[in-house]
Design a protein around this motif. Sequence first.
Motif, PDB file in Angstrom:
ATOM      1  N   ALA A 144      -7.103  -0.778   2.805  1.00 24.89           N
ATOM      2  CA  ALA A 144      -6.276  -0.260   1.709  1.00 24.89           C
ATOM      3  C   ALA A 144      -7.109   0.594   0.753  1.00 24.89           C
ATOM      4  N   ILE A 145      -8.386   0.203   0.597  1.00 24.98           N
ATOM      5  CA  ILE A 145      -9.261   0.987  -0.287  1.00 24.98           C
ATOM      6  C   ILE A 145      -9.646   2.306   0.384  1.00 24.98           C
ATOM      7  N   LEU A 146      -9.932   2.248   1.693  1.00 22.69           N
ATOM      8  CA  LEU A 146     -10.400   3.435   2.405  1.00 22.69           C
ATOM      9  C   LEU A 146      -9.300   4.468   2.662  1.00 22.69           C
ATOM     10  N   LYS A 202       0.831  -1.213   0.000  1.00 23.29           N
ATOM     11  CA  LYS A 202       0.000   0.000   0.000  1.00 23.29           C
ATOM     12  C   LYS A 202       0.866   1.264   0.000  1.00 23.29           C
ATOM     13  N   PHE A 203       1.891   1.265   0.823  1.00 23.34           N
ATOM     14  CA  PHE A 203       2.764   2.439   0.937  1.00 23.34           C
ATOM     15  C   PHE A 203       4.218   2.054   0.701  1.00 23.34           C
ATOM     16  N   PRO A 204       4.617   1.864  -0.547  1.00 25.71           N
ATOM     17  CA  PRO A 204       6.016   1.506  -0.807  1.00 25.71           C
ATOM     18  C   PRO A 204       6.944   2.655  -0.447  1.00 25.71           C
ATOM     19  N   GLY A 205       8.166   2.321  -0.031  1.00 27.29           N
ATOM     20  CA  GLY A 205       9.132   3.354   0.343  1.00 27.29           C
ATOM     21  C   GLY A 205       9.562   4.166  -0.868  1.00 27.29           C
ATOM     22  N   ASN A 206       9.966   5.390  -0.604  1.00 23.46           N
ATOM     23  CA  ASN A 206      10.420   6.253  -1.681  1.00 23.46           C
ATOM     24  C   ASN A 206      11.898   6.559  -1.539  1.00 23.46           C
ATOM     25  N   PRO A 207      12.611   6.623  -2.668  1.00 27.10           N
ATOM     26  CA  PRO A 207      14.016   7.046  -2.624  1.00 27.10           C
ATOM     27  C   PRO A 207      14.097   8.562  -2.421  1.00 27.10           C
ATOM     28  N   PRO A 208      15.284   9.060  -2.108  1.00 26.34           N
ATOM     29  CA  PRO A 208      15.458  10.509  -2.064  1.00 26.34           C
ATOM     30  C   PRO A 208      15.029  11.098  -3.411  1.00 26.34           C
ATOM     31  N   THR A 222       3.111   9.534   6.745  1.00 28.48           N
ATOM     32  CA  THR A 222       3.618   8.792   7.887  1.00 28.48           C
ATOM     33  C   THR A 222       2.466   8.285   8.753  1.00 28.48           C
ATOM     34  N   LEU A 223       1.479   9.138   8.962  1.00 33.07           N
ATOM     35  CA  LEU A 223       0.330   8.763   9.780  1.00 33.07           C
ATOM     36  C   LEU A 223      -0.434   7.598   9.148  1.00 33.07           C
ATOM     37  N   ALA A 224      -0.693   7.705   7.839  1.00 34.89           N
ATOM     38  CA  ALA A 224      -1.433   6.652   7.147  1.00 34.89           C
ATOM     39  C   ALA A 224      -0.653   5.335   7.177  1.00 34.89           C
TER      40      ALA A 224
END
Lengths: 236, 70
Positions: A185-187, A121-127, A139-141
């Motif tokens: 994940a949908i909400l 649902k929330f894959p990490g992001n590179p710089p 971060t909260l989600a």
Amino acid sequence: MTRLLVLGLLAGLLASVVTFGVARLVGEPALDAAIAMETTDSHTHATDTPDLSDTGGMSRHLQAGPGLFVGLAAVGVALGGILAISFAVARGRILHGSTRATVAWITALGFAAVIVVPMLKFPGNPPAVGNPETIGARTLAYFAFLALSLATLGPAVSAVKGIASRRRKMLIGAGIYAGVMSGAAILLPSFHEVDPAFPRDLLWQFRASTLAVQATLWASTGIAFGWLVERFGQSI
Amino acid sequence: MTVATRPAVSSDLPAIPMRDIAPWAILAALLAVLLVYFVGAEQGAWSVFAGTDVHEFVHDARHLLGFPCH
């Protein structure tokens, strides 16, 4: 119990040494490439590039060496401790197999619920990827989704406790968990913040390396803990 | 998985009483949350300490563990 906990912490520390190697080998090249993108291509996505990125006066050498190790070790030791406690709770109460099988089940379920599912649902992001204005909401989600994932695990396991068929037990348990998490994940909001100019293969390489780093950390903590308990944990 | 070379011992042992585990579990959970918070989120979305030194020091670990970074 004390000994079990010590073995868990030790396993986590050992695992973070292994993970440090993998992170250096697999993760750092992607991280460095993304940071290079950030500094050379800043004109193409000025709004996406946070001002405080990406070293804040700290050398890359410090970040990629001691900083990386301390961060991994802190998470590894915490993981080892939690694994030891979960093992103590589960053994003879929820799981009745051998030491190794019990540790393997806990590690696999934990990895799926704590790492794989939140990552989908929330894959990490590179710089250079990610809008600094949404870091709070993201971060909260992320942590809310993670907390729900853990909270669903308990009821899903206890709901299937009385079912005799092992196969049906696993299917129904997985079904309950997948149903709750799919709904969440949908909400929950999604964040689409990857700049079209950011290379897709680099994004993939980065995200795959985060999975590799986590898989290494969890697998080696589990293997080390199982081995240590079989070897030194007989008198618990 | 290979066949275990010695018999499984855990199933012969009694479960550790919950009252022995509970204090450790509470302590470990709190400490683990704190540690993961500092590696995963401090000075990103929220800050306990001012500045960005904590964020920058664990920067690479935070990224490579897949936490939301910035």
